[in-house]
Design a protein around this motif. Structure first.
Motif, PDB file in Angstrom:
ATOM      1  N   ASN A   1      16.481  65.118   2.659  1.00 37.22           N
ATOM      2  CA  ASN A   1      17.599  64.182   2.623  1.00 37.22           C
ATOM      3  C   ASN A   1      18.509  64.354   3.834  1.00 37.22           C
ATOM      4  O   ASN A   1      18.994  63.371   4.411  1.00 37.22           O
ATOM      5  CB  ASN A   1      18.396  64.376   1.336  1.00 37.22           C
ATOM      6  N   ALA A   2      18.743  65.601   4.231  1.00 34.27           N
ATOM      7  CA  ALA A   2      19.574  65.850   5.406  1.00 34.27           C
ATOM      8  C   ALA A   2      18.913  65.311   6.669  1.00 34.27           C
ATOM      9  O   ALA A   2      19.595  64.761   7.552  1.00 34.27           O
ATOM     10  CB  ALA A   2      19.843  67.348   5.547  1.00 34.27           C
ATOM     11  N   THR A   3      17.603  65.448   6.737  1.00 33.43           N
ATOM     12  CA  THR A   3      16.873  64.933   7.904  1.00 33.43           C
ATOM     13  C   THR A   3      16.923  63.418   7.950  1.00 33.43           C
ATOM     14  O   THR A   3      17.136  62.815   9.009  1.00 33.43           O
ATOM     15  CB  THR A   3      15.417  65.413   7.872  1.00 33.43           C
ATOM     16  N   ALA A   4      16.723  62.784   6.795  1.00 33.43           N
ATOM     17  CA  ALA A   4      16.788  61.326   6.740  1.00 33.43           C
ATOM     18  C   ALA A   4      18.169  60.833   7.166  1.00 33.43           C
ATOM     19  O   ALA A   4      18.296  59.823   7.864  1.00 33.43           O
ATOM     20  CB  ALA A   4      16.466  60.839   5.328  1.00 33.43           C
ATOM     21  N   ARG A   5      19.172  61.565   6.775  1.00 31.64           N
ATOM     22  CA  ARG A   5      20.545  61.198   7.164  1.00 31.64           C
ATOM     23  C   ARG A   5      20.739  61.345   8.666  1.00 31.64           C
ATOM     24  O   ARG A   5      21.381  60.514   9.318  1.00 31.64           O
ATOM     25  CB  ARG A   5      21.546  62.072   6.413  1.00 31.64           C
ATOM     26  N   ALA A   6      20.174  62.406   9.233  1.00 32.38           N
ATOM     27  CA  ALA A   6      20.316  62.631  10.675  1.00 32.38           C
ATOM     28  C   ALA A   6      19.534  61.591  11.482  1.00 32.38           C
ATOM     29  O   ALA A   6      20.005  61.116  12.518  1.00 32.38           O
ATOM     30  CB  ALA A   6      19.838  64.035  11.028  1.00 32.38           C
ATOM     31  N   LEU A   7      18.348  61.223  11.012  1.00 28.93           N
ATOM     32  CA  LEU A   7      17.531  60.248  11.729  1.00 28.93           C
ATOM     33  C   LEU A   7      18.111  58.843  11.600  1.00 28.93           C
ATOM     34  O   LEU A   7      17.978  58.022  12.516  1.00 28.93           O
ATOM     35  CB  LEU A   7      16.096  60.270  11.210  1.00 28.93           C
TER      36      LEU A   7
ATOM     37  N   ALA B   1      18.164  66.863  20.164  1.00 30.00           N
ATOM     38  CA  ALA B   1      17.906  66.087  21.374  1.00 30.00           C
ATOM     39  C   ALA B   1      16.634  65.261  21.252  1.00 30.00           C
ATOM     40  O   ALA B   1      16.369  64.414  22.105  1.00 30.00           O
ATOM     41  CB  ALA B   1      17.814  67.014  22.592  1.00 30.00           C
ATOM     42  N   HIS B   2      15.847  65.479  20.196  1.00 31.82           N
ATOM     43  CA  HIS B   2      14.570  64.775  20.054  1.00 31.82           C
ATOM     44  C   HIS B   2      14.322  64.489  18.573  1.00 31.82           C
ATOM     45  O   HIS B   2      14.029  65.400  17.794  1.00 31.82           O
ATOM     46  CB  HIS B   2      13.446  65.630  20.623  1.00 31.82           C
ATOM     47  N   ARG B   3      14.414  63.222  18.170  1.00 33.80           N
ATOM     48  CA  ARG B   3      14.279  62.862  16.757  1.00 33.80           C
ATOM     49  C   ARG B   3      12.873  63.147  16.224  1.00 33.80           C
ATOM     50  O   ARG B   3      12.700  63.467  15.045  1.00 33.80           O
ATOM     51  CB  ARG B   3      14.631  61.387  16.570  1.00 33.80           C
ATOM     52  N   GLY B   4      11.862  63.040  17.076  1.00 37.39           N
ATOM     53  CA  GLY B   4      10.505  63.339  16.641  1.00 37.39           C
ATOM     54  C   GLY B   4      10.344  64.797  16.259  1.00 37.39           C
ATOM     55  O   GLY B   4       9.652  65.123  15.283  1.00 37.39           O
ATOM     56  N   ARG B   5      10.976  65.686  17.019  1.00 38.64           N
ATOM     57  CA  ARG B   5      10.890  67.113  16.702  1.00 38.64           C
ATOM     58  C   ARG B   5      11.651  67.452  15.429  1.00 38.64           C
ATOM     59  O   ARG B   5      11.245  68.333  14.667  1.00 38.64           O
ATOM     60  CB  ARG B   5      11.422  67.922  17.882  1.00 38.64           C
TER      61      ARG B   5
ATOM     62  N   ALA C   1       2.262  64.548  17.209  1.00 34.01           N
ATOM     63  CA  ALA C   1       2.109  63.788  18.453  1.00 34.01           C
ATOM     64  C   ALA C   1       3.438  63.220  18.930  1.00 34.01           C
ATOM     65  O   ALA C   1       3.650  63.030  20.137  1.00 34.01           O
ATOM     66  CB  ALA C   1       1.095  62.663  18.257  1.00 34.01           C
ATOM     67  N   LEU C   2       4.349  62.982  17.982  1.00 33.39           N
ATOM     68  CA  LEU C   2       5.634  62.398  18.345  1.00 33.39           C
ATOM     69  C   LEU C   2       6.523  63.385  19.088  1.00 33.39           C
ATOM     70  O   LEU C   2       7.437  62.981  19.814  1.00 33.39           O
ATOM     71  CB  LEU C   2       6.369  61.914  17.091  1.00 33.39           C
ATOM     72  N   THR C   3       6.259  64.682  18.911  1.00 33.52           N
ATOM     73  CA  THR C   3       7.128  65.688  19.536  1.00 33.52           C
ATOM     74  C   THR C   3       7.009  65.688  21.054  1.00 33.52           C
ATOM     75  O   THR C   3       7.869  66.230  21.745  1.00 33.52           O
ATOM     76  CB  THR C   3       6.790  67.095  19.011  1.00 33.52           C
ATOM     77  N   ARG C   4       5.921  65.100  21.563  1.00 35.59           N
ATOM     78  CA  ARG C   4       5.716  65.091  23.013  1.00 35.59           C
ATOM     79  C   ARG C   4       6.137  63.775  23.666  1.00 35.59           C
ATOM     80  O   ARG C   4       5.997  63.608  24.874  1.00 35.59           O
ATOM     81  CB  ARG C   4       4.247  65.370  23.314  1.00 35.59           C
TER      82      ARG C   4
ATOM     83  N   ALA D   1      15.667  59.689  21.389  1.00 32.71           N
ATOM     84  CA  ALA D   1      17.049  60.106  21.667  1.00 32.71           C
ATOM     85  C   ALA D   1      17.886  59.956  20.402  1.00 32.71           C
ATOM     86  O   ALA D   1      17.716  59.010  19.622  1.00 32.71           O
ATOM     87  CB  ALA D   1      17.638  59.252  22.776  1.00 32.71           C
ATOM     88  N   PRO D   2      18.786  60.889  20.149  1.00 32.36           N
ATOM     89  CA  PRO D   2      19.643  60.796  18.953  1.00 32.36           C
ATOM     90  C   PRO D   2      20.518  59.557  18.998  1.00 32.36           C
ATOM     91  O   PRO D   2      20.860  59.065  20.071  1.00 32.36           O
ATOM     92  CB  PRO D   2      20.474  62.081  19.007  1.00 32.36           C
ATOM     93  N   LEU D   3      20.863  59.063  17.811  1.00 33.15           N
ATOM     94  CA  LEU D   3      21.695  57.862  17.737  1.00 33.15           C
ATOM     95  C   LEU D   3      23.129  58.169  18.117  1.00 33.15           C
ATOM     96  O   LEU D   3      23.613  59.273  17.912  1.00 33.15           O
ATOM     97  CB  LEU D   3      21.637  57.291  16.311  1.00 33.15           C
TER      98      LEU D   3
END
Length: 250
Positions: A155-161, A104-108, A238-241, A248-250
């Motif tokens: 790599n999995a995170t980059a794919r998700a973002l 639910a939060h790309r920064g987190r 800082a991005l987590t807040r 928001a997820p794509l």
């Protein structure tokens, strides 16, 4: 079109990647993804030059190396290639779970990945610097496992973002896009600046890593990568807040 008119958009796109507009759909993510691309260059310079002919980030290379090893080519290890592939696969699985846990939060998602990667790289550095000699078989495979796991998660995170043209570990499609989407090919020439930065980031990481191995300490690329990851993790905290649109997820 003059050279100046052709070059200006490239620099503008590069600047927008390094200093992104907070209102952009991907917000502050691009420069952090560039940092991860530098990490890829650093870690693959270490794995290839120190651990033998094996990559821990570039799995295409390991598939090819496995073929070389089966054919009996000198200097290639089927076991090392398979170990890297297995560790990367497990890391990608864990990275997928991380992405879904904080989806639910790309920064987190990015912050959690950076924290996990920092811990894994720090463990690898300590092992490489203070453990058994790097030509020890057990040490070699432990390092392949730790680093392959970390890069699979990345790599999995980059794919998700899904930040366009910043996959952090693969440049084939990036380079293809630079050529096939160029004005010379009849395209719009869009995102050339960002794509060029991605190529330069990995090249720079590999160059620095190779110099560190040859003229410093074999474990130095891992220390540099750990410091870069730790700094990125602090920056990402800082991005987590944030509740901006980019989170928001794509």
């Amino acid at each position: 079109m003059s050279i100046r008119n052709a070059v200006h958009p490239v620099f503008r796109e590069a600047r927008a990647t390094v200093l992104p507009n907070p209102a952009d759909r991907h917000g502050p993510l691009p420069p952090l993804m560039l940092a991860l691309t530098v990490v890829t260059g650093l870690v693959d310079s270490f794995s290839y030059l120190v651990l033998g002919h094996v990559f821990v980030a570039n799995m295409t290379g390991n598939v090819v190396f496995a073929g070389f090893a089966i054919a009996g080519a000198a200097g290639f290890s089927l076991a090392a290639s398979l170990a890297a592939l297995a560790a990367f696969g497990v890391g990608a699985l864990l990275g997928g779970r991380i992405a879904r846990r904080a989806r639910a939060h790309r920064g987190r998602v990015l912050h959690l990945t950076l924290v996990v990667e920092t811990v894994l790289f720090l463990a690898a550095y300590v092992l490489a610097r203070y453990g058994a000699p790097l030509d020890d078989t057990a040490t070699r495979y432990q390092l392949i496992g730790l680093l392959g796991l970390a890069m699979g998660i990345q790599n999995a995170t980059a794919r998700a973002l899904a930040v366009p043209d910043l996959t952090t570990t693969v440049l084939t499609l990036t380079i293809t896009g630079m050529a096939s989407d160029s004005r010379a090919a009849g395209g719009s020439g869009g995102r050339t600046g960002r794509r060029a930065l991605a190529v330069l980031a990995m090249f720079g990481g590999a160059l620095v890593g190779a110099f560190a191995v040859r003229h410093g300490s074999p474990a130095l690329p891992l220390l540099l990568a750990t410091v870069l990851l730790a700094g990125s993790a602090l920056d990402a905290f800082a991005l987590t807040r944030s509740d901006a649109r980019w989170t928001a997820p794509l």
